[in-house]
Design a protein around this motif. Structure first.
Motif, mmCIF file in Angstrom:
data_model
loop_
_atom_site.group_PDB
_atom_site.id
_atom_site.type_symbol
_atom_site.label_atom_id
_atom_site.label_comp_id
_atom_site.label_asym_id
_atom_site.label_seq_id
_atom_site.Cartn_x
_atom_site.Cartn_y
_atom_site.Cartn_z
ATOM 1 N N HIS A 511 -0.752 5.929 7.112
ATOM 2 C CA HIS A 511 -0.693 5.700 5.592
ATOM 3 C C HIS A 511 0.545 6.092 5.171
ATOM 4 O O HIS A 511 1.122 6.924 5.572
ATOM 5 C CB HIS A 511 -1.737 6.536 4.763
ATOM 6 C CG HIS A 511 -1.913 6.198 3.532
ATOM 7 N ND1 HIS A 511 -1.015 6.608 2.540
ATOM 8 C CD2 HIS A 511 -3.025 5.572 2.833
ATOM 9 C CE1 HIS A 511 -1.383 6.230 1.414
ATOM 10 N NE2 HIS A 511 -2.522 5.405 1.415
ATOM 11 N N PRO A 512 1.259 5.075 4.225
ATOM 12 C CA PRO A 512 2.558 5.585 3.727
ATOM 13 C C PRO A 512 2.493 6.917 3.460
ATOM 14 O O PRO A 512 3.768 7.375 3.361
ATOM 15 C CB PRO A 512 2.554 4.462 2.669
ATOM 16 C CG PRO A 512 1.800 3.226 2.840
ATOM 17 C CD PRO A 512 0.719 4.094 3.520
ATOM 18 N N CYS A 553 -3.725 2.493 -6.687
ATOM 19 C CA CYS A 553 -3.526 3.505 -5.671
ATOM 20 C C CYS A 553 -2.630 4.585 -6.019
ATOM 21 O O CYS A 553 -1.526 4.326 -6.783
ATOM 22 C CB CYS A 553 -2.728 3.016 -4.546
ATOM 23 S SG CYS A 553 -1.982 3.935 -3.410
ATOM 24 N N PHE A 555 -0.707 6.834 -5.220
ATOM 25 C CA PHE A 555 0.717 6.817 -4.453
ATOM 26 C C PHE A 555 1.653 5.502 -4.929
ATOM 27 O O PHE A 555 2.784 5.699 -4.491
ATOM 28 C CB PHE A 555 0.320 6.949 -3.049
ATOM 29 C CG PHE A 555 1.847 7.311 -2.217
ATOM 30 C CD1 PHE A 555 2.437 8.372 -2.676
ATOM 31 C CD2 PHE A 555 2.195 6.389 -1.328
ATOM 32 C CE1 PHE A 555 3.425 8.833 -1.877
ATOM 33 C CE2 PHE A 555 3.374 7.099 -0.622
ATOM 34 C CZ PHE A 555 4.028 8.134 -0.948
ATOM 35 N N SER A 556 0.785 4.382 -5.738
ATOM 36 C CA SER A 556 1.755 3.204 -5.837
ATOM 37 C C SER A 556 3.168 3.609 -6.608
ATOM 38 O O SER A 556 4.092 2.834 -6.480
ATOM 39 C CB SER A 556 1.030 2.347 -6.711
ATOM 40 O OG SER A 556 0.609 2.933 -7.999
ATOM 41 N N CYS A 559 5.824 4.679 -3.626
ATOM 42 C CA CYS A 559 5.592 4.044 -2.415
ATOM 43 C C CYS A 559 6.511 2.869 -2.043
ATOM 44 O O CYS A 559 6.648 2.211 -2.951
ATOM 45 C CB CYS A 559 4.144 3.653 -2.166
ATOM 46 S SG CYS A 559 3.740 2.912 -0.794
ATOM 47 N N HIS A 561 6.346 0.480 0.093
ATOM 48 C CA HIS A 561 5.574 -0.620 0.306
ATOM 49 C C HIS A 561 4.768 -1.047 -0.529
ATOM 50 O O HIS A 561 3.958 -2.142 -0.346
ATOM 51 C CB HIS A 561 4.593 -0.109 1.790
ATOM 52 C CG HIS A 561 5.275 0.400 2.786
ATOM 53 N ND1 HIS A 561 5.966 -0.426 3.778
ATOM 54 C CD2 HIS A 561 5.716 1.780 3.201
ATOM 55 C CE1 HIS A 561 6.393 0.603 4.769
ATOM 56 N NE2 HIS A 561 6.343 1.832 4.427
ATOM 57 N N VAL A 562 4.841 -0.727 -1.627
ATOM 58 C CA VAL A 562 3.955 -1.088 -2.974
ATOM 59 C C VAL A 562 4.074 -2.655 -3.036
ATOM 60 O O VAL A 562 4.866 -3.273 -3.081
ATOM 61 C CB VAL A 562 4.284 -0.284 -4.272
ATOM 62 C CG1 VAL A 562 5.804 -0.755 -4.566
ATOM 63 C CG2 VAL A 562 3.420 -0.833 -5.301
ATOM 64 N N ILE A 563 2.766 -3.119 -3.230
ATOM 65 C CA ILE A 563 2.524 -4.378 -3.355
ATOM 66 C C ILE A 563 2.084 -4.617 -4.758
ATOM 67 O O ILE A 563 0.890 -4.413 -5.244
ATOM 68 C CB ILE A 563 1.376 -5.151 -2.693
ATOM 69 C CG1 ILE A 563 1.273 -4.659 -0.914
ATOM 70 C CG2 ILE A 563 1.240 -6.705 -2.789
ATOM 71 C CD1 ILE A 563 0.135 -4.883 -0.471
ATOM 72 N N CYS A 567 -1.594 -2.992 -5.807
ATOM 73 C CA CYS A 567 -1.422 -1.655 -5.562
ATOM 74 C C CYS A 567 -1.641 -0.858 -6.879
ATOM 75 O O CYS A 567 -2.463 0.132 -6.984
ATOM 76 C CB CYS A 567 -0.433 -1.016 -4.947
ATOM 77 S SG CYS A 567 -0.399 -1.563 -3.296
ATOM 78 N N PRO A 572 -7.312 1.207 -3.533
ATOM 79 C CA PRO A 572 -7.540 0.763 -2.099
ATOM 80 C C PRO A 572 -8.723 1.547 -1.557
ATOM 81 O O PRO A 572 -8.857 2.991 -1.757
ATOM 82 C CB PRO A 572 -6.525 1.064 -1.192
ATOM 83 C CG PRO A 572 -5.735 2.200 -2.005
ATOM 84 C CD PRO A 572 -6.056 1.799 -3.368
ATOM 85 N N CYS A 585 -5.391 1.992 2.188
ATOM 86 C CA CYS A 585 -4.178 1.246 1.831
ATOM 87 C C CYS A 585 -4.523 -0.085 1.858
ATOM 88 O O CYS A 585 -5.122 -0.731 2.482
ATOM 89 C CB CYS A 585 -2.970 1.795 2.564
ATOM 90 S SG CYS A 585 -1.521 0.838 2.262
ATOM 91 N N HIS A 586 -3.887 -0.947 0.680
ATOM 92 C CA HIS A 586 -3.946 -2.387 0.845
ATOM 93 C C HIS A 586 -3.158 -3.235 1.893
ATOM 94 O O HIS A 586 -3.409 -4.294 2.043
ATOM 95 C CB HIS A 586 -3.303 -2.790 -0.478
ATOM 96 C CG HIS A 586 -4.362 -2.538 -1.617
ATOM 97 N ND1 HIS A 586 -5.826 -3.147 -1.535
ATOM 98 C CD2 HIS A 586 -4.291 -1.842 -2.892
ATOM 99 C CE1 HIS A 586 -6.336 -2.531 -2.933
ATOM 100 N NE2 HIS A 586 -5.357 -1.765 -3.675
ATOM 101 N N LEU A 587 -2.190 -2.304 2.678
ATOM 102 C CA LEU A 587 -1.434 -3.236 3.378
ATOM 103 C C LEU A 587 -2.510 -3.270 4.755
ATOM 104 O O LEU A 587 -3.217 -2.615 5.053
ATOM 105 C CB LEU A 587 -0.377 -2.102 3.966
ATOM 106 C CG LEU A 587 0.799 -1.819 3.071
ATOM 107 C CD1 LEU A 587 1.731 -0.872 3.790
ATOM 108 C CD2 LEU A 587 1.526 -3.144 2.836
HETATM 109 S S1 SF4 Z 1 -2.126 0.968 -1.362
HETATM 110 FE FE1 SF4 Z 1 0.047 0.198 -1.907
HETATM 111 S S2 SF4 Z 1 0.840 1.694 -2.988
HETATM 112 FE FE2 SF4 Z 1 -0.913 2.746 -1.920
HETATM 113 S S3 SF4 Z 1 0.066 3.527 -0.207
HETATM 114 FE FE3 SF4 Z 1 -0.769 1.211 0.442
HETATM 115 S S4 SF4 Z 1 1.101 0.058 -0.025
HETATM 116 FE FE4 SF4 Z 1 1.554 2.120 -1.037
#
Ligand code: SF4
Ligand code: ATP
Ligand code: MG
Lengths: 597, 315
Positions: A511-512, A553, A555-556, A559, A561-563, A567, A572, A585-587
């Protein structure tokens, strides 16, 4: 050589309340040159703090400097008048303490405290000094450098406050800086920013520094030379690389051996065949007052196994333990102990349920009644849970003490007569008195130094094998959790972001947030700090702070990797990857961070 | 902050209301009423009935309660059933005695306990500290009325230095007043002194041993500056709270001390009211004691909030 500080044959004595003076520091000599960082390492009670305070000519109440010379900038400060000695403090030498939260006066604005020393010593007027301080804030990467000085200490975060204390120490332009465990109270992610700030500022100003710590990986990042102490005596001294890689003295080698390898390099325990869970917490939502801390947390602790709970300060680790123990009532969800649904509040739980689930806290000190003898502290739960009295009770107390590797004679002692590690063993013995199926360990080793902590962990392992007891092991020390836990739960802002067998959690895909945590654990490799502090992940992580109860999320805001659009709006859900690993996580699985450790 | 004060005030009013209902109910349940009390043994049934009719005692209890409450809300304490005088007048003439007692005791005990508390904090663990700790512990363990009786026995009965009765007269000179008031004031002071001193001591010690005081010392600041600039602002909140709490504790102390020394104050009035079942009088006295107690407690809370930066400047 241009030594800023030279200490020769320093002796310090201390007097326990009502006792007579006993030596604490027994003839230590050291020197620190301009621009050099000397690290003092050693277990707690070895005199690290006492020596560093003595270099300001200061002794804590109940202590006195009884001999030796302390040369600062070419003067023996022990020969100065008290008045002249005061004039040095906060002027030529300044101090950074372990806990900024406790060392800032809660009633005064930060800015006022930062410039207090130079203002008092006549280094300038308030306006100039404030301008200098604002420059320092900027250099230390503090948010809102122009206004942060107007705030009160409780209005900024722990990591920021620690950097503000660095600014407070630097504001007088000292020749010597003393740092006493300045990052020990911080999370690994925050520690990076603070360490980096200290290092930069020492380099920029060419200050000499004494750095006290028990964390060898931190030492590897900041120190030029290391002095190893034991019981107030010098054991070994040398350049950082030599001490870390080629220690000469036996004791230094023990210290090195107690260092645990980085979490992802540990030989993980292989998850044993699935056991029935002793704790089964389902969809727990809980908090304090109007505040919701935990939301929808599910955790299982199988019998005779160890489940590690990790996450940054304030993420709800302790709250989880308190909810399971029934100390904080849950709002939603259900807790089963040994297969039976347990009442939300400890008051409503029958004795059998209470007996099965015991809790041990971080503060070994405060958990023990100082006025009771150990024999009574252990005897009371024996009587309550097992109905033991008189002779039988006495025998069992002895057995418990032996179980935690303490002599039976300790039964007649008071808690004040034990060391930190011994107190924590007593706490464990008290939990064991109930003959529980599971023990909730909340940061039980965090207040202990490495060697003592390693001893406690070994004891926990032995007890598990001998008695078949399970642990929910809460800690912010990833390496310890990695080496000890069968399964790991990663909490962030009150939610589970990742969980699964240790091996799966500590190896890719991550997880990120888990990735950030893992890459923030200091490594023994010199130069590691510079590398990690410059990564985009570390920068993004230090830009935001934990938000409890975020819509998407949690953590957004930190993060990389944030979408965006997804996110920050949709939370998620946990999804099952291979081999029992779950990640929220959405990734897509293929895009989760994997390499780079 | 305003919200906190307002809610606490509302809670206080509610508490008083509840207390008035309970007191009213209790007086109703007690056997006898004011008419019987006034007429005494020699009453006839007719006389009783007439008097009850006259006093409006035949109306249902609920009506009489709301009658009283209605007057109370408009600031009218009502008329005494037994003496037919306005309750406000009766209270006014007695209030001064009670107030004088409480104020004198506060004026002595507050500075004394702060000074002693500070002194033993500065010398923590020393001989002064230990002696004071023993004495105060003993004082706390003994109930007020007992302290009062001992003082009376020693200083009034045996030594005859002071007066056992606190009944002062308008023509008394300063010394006569002092002789009369010394014992009740001393007893009341003792009741709060020990507690206040111990709380002052522990909060000051707490501050002196805190890491931020060490930090300030390591900045090379002189002792005076440490105490005034760093310790005092933090000590203010706990100390003010201690004072307000102990003053509110004095409310119950005053009742006991007035009874022991026969002070013609509010307590006497209250006791008379109970004997005569004079409900308006009882209610008025109880409301005054209750309101003072609640206000002082509220003051303690407000002061501790005001002196605490965490609450004054939220995140
Ligand atoms: S859901 Fe999005 S913001 Fe949260 S950890 Fe995954 S990529 Fe990062
Ligand atoms: N009694 C309380 N009343 C109100 N809030 C509380 C209380 N106890 C804890 N909190 C808050 O709940 C959140 C979670 O606290 P918790 O102690 O569970 O965190 P933690 O992960 O154990 O942190 P640490 O590593 O610092 O021990 C924090 O924001 C904390 O400030
Ligand atoms: Mg915790």
């Amino acid at each position: 050589m241009s030594d800023i500080l030279t200490i020769k044959n320093l002796r310090v004595e201390g007097r326990p309340p009502g006792g007579t003076y006993v030596p604490i520091v027994k003839g230590v000599s050291l020197n620190v040159a301009k621009g050099e960082v000397l690290a003092l390492i050693g277990e707690s009670g070895s005199g690290k703090s006492t020596i560093s305070l003595a270099s300001m000519g200061f002794a804590r109440p109940g202590c006195r400097i009884s001999g030796g010379e302390i040369w600062l900038n070419g003067r023996d400060i022990m020969k100065l008048s008290p008045h002249d000695r005061h004039a040095l403090r906060g002027n030529e030498v300044s101090y950074v303490a372990q806990s900024a939260a406790a060392s800032f006066n809660p009633a005064l604005r930060i800015g006022k405290q930062v410039i207090e020393a130079p203002l008092w010593h006549g280094a300038g007027d308030a306006a100039t000094l404030t301008a200098t301080a604002v420059d320092l804030y900027r250099k230390l990467d503090l948010p809102n450098p122009d206004t942060v000085g107007n705030k009160f200490p409780h209005q900024v975060s722990g990591g920021q406050l620690q950097r503000l204390m660095a600014a407070m120490a630097m504001s007088c332009g000292p020749d010597l800086l003393i740092l006493d465990e300045p990052t020990t109270a911080l999370d690994v992610t925050t520690q990076i920013e603070v360490l980096k700030a200290f290092k930069d500022i020492i380099r920029d100003q060419g200050t000499a520094a004494i750095y006290v710590t028990h964390d060898l990986a931190v030492v590897a990042q900041v120190a030029d030379r290391i002095l190893v102490l034991k019981n107030g005596e010098m054991v070994e001294e040398g350049p950082t690389a030599q001490i870390l890689h080629d220690p000469q003295h036996e004791y230094t080698r023990t210290l090195m051996a107690a260092v645990r390898p980085a979490p992802h390099l540990v030989d993980h325990v292989d998850a044993s065949a699935a056991q029935a869970p002793v704790i089964s917490a389902r969809n727990i939502t809980a908090g304090y007052g109007a505040l919701t801390i935990l939301s929808d947390v599910s955790v299982d602790v199988p019998a005779a196994s160890v489940v590690g709970v990790i996450g940054e300060s304030g993420c709800g680790k302790s709250t989880l333990a308190r909810v399971v123990a029934g100390l904080t009532p849950l709002r939603e969800g259900e807790i089963k102990l040994d297969g039976k649904v347990a009442a939300p509040s400890v008051k409503d739980r029958p004795r059998d349920t209470l007996k099965d689930c015991q809790i041990v806290f971080q503060m070994a000190d405060t958990a023990l009644n100082p006025r009771q003898r150990i024999g009574d502290i252990l005897g009371r739960p024996l009587e309550f849970y097992q109905g033991l009295k008189g002779r039988a009770r006495l025998d069992k107390v002895g057995e418990l003490l032996e179980l935690v590797d303490l002599p039976r004679s300790f039964a007649s002692r008071f808690p004040g007569e034990l060391s930190g590690g011994q107190k924590q063993r007593i706490n464990l013995a008290r939990a064991l008195a109930a003959d529980p199926k599971v023990i909730l360990c909340d940061e039980v080793t965090s207040a202990l130094d490495t060697v003592v902590a390693a001893g406690v962990i070994d004891l926990l392992k032995t007890l598990k094998d001998k008695l078949g007891v399970a642990y929910m092991f809460i800690s912010h020390d990833l390496s310890t959790v990695a080496s000890f836990a069968d399964e790991v739960v990663v909490l962030y802002a009150g939610r589970v972001v990742e969980k699964g067998p240790s091996k799966a959690v500590f190896s890719p895909p991550f997880h990120p947030y888990t990735k950030l945590l893992l890459s923030s654990v200091p490594e023994m490799r010199q130069g590691w700090l510079e590398g990690v502090a410059d990564t985009g992940e570390a920068k993004a992580a230090s830009a935001g702070s934990v938000v409890i109860g975020a819509k998407g999320c949690p953590f957004s805001n930190r993060c990389t990797h944030v979408i965006s659009g997804t996110c920050d709006t949709v939370a998620p859900p946990l999804r099952v990857l291979s081999d029992g690993l779950e990640i929220a996580c959405h990734l897509p699985t293929g895009e989760l961070p994997d390499r780079g450790l | 902050m305003h919200r906190i004060i307002l809610t606490r005030l509302a809670q206080g009013v509610l508490t008083l209301l509840l207390a008035s209902i309970i007191i009213f109910g209790a007086t109703e349940i007690l056997p006898g009423d004011v008419a019987e009390a006034i007429l005494g043994q020699s009453r006839t049934e007719e006389a009783l009935a007439t008097l009850r009719e006259e006093m409006g005692l035949n109306r249902p209890a609920i009506v009489r309660y709301f009658d009283w409450l209605g007057g109370m809300v408009q600031g009218d304490l009502g008329t005494s059933l037994a003496t037919k005088r306005p309750v406000a007048d009766m209270i006014e003439s007695r209030m001064w005695n009670t107030l004088r007692l409480a104020l004198l005791a506060a004026a002595i005990s507050v500075p004394l306990s702060l000074a002693l508390g500070l002194w033993s904090a500065m010398r923590a663990g020393g001989r002064v500290d230990k002696t004071l700790a023993m004495t105060t512990l003993a004082l706390i363990a003994v109930p007020e009325f007992f302290i009062g009786l001992i003082l009376m026995k020693v200083f009034a009965v045996e030594l005859k230095w002071l007066s056992a009765s606190a009944n002062t007269r308008p023509y008394f000179d300063f010394w006569q007043n002092a002789r009369a008031l010394a014992l009740p004031v001393a007893t009341l002071s003792f009741a709060v002194l020990a507690h206040m001193m111990r709380m002052t001591r522990s909060s000051v010690i707490n501050i002196f041993t805190s890491p931020y005081m060490e930090m300030a010392a390591l900045k090379g600041l002189p002792k005076r500056r440490l105490v005034v600039l760093h310790a005092l602002p933090n000590a203010l909140s706990p100390i003010l709270t201690v004072i307000a709490l102990n003053l509110s504790y004095m409310v119950s102390g005053v009742i006991i001390v007035e009874t022991v020394f026969g002070v013609p104050g509010l307590t006497r009035l209250l006791v008379d009211g109970v004997t005569l079942r004079d409900i308006p009088l009882i209610q008025a006295c109880a409301m005054i004691f209750g309101a003072v107690y609640i206000l002082l407690n509220l003051l303690a809370d407000v002061l501790s909030i005001m002196a605490n930066p965490r609450l004054r400047y939220p995140k």
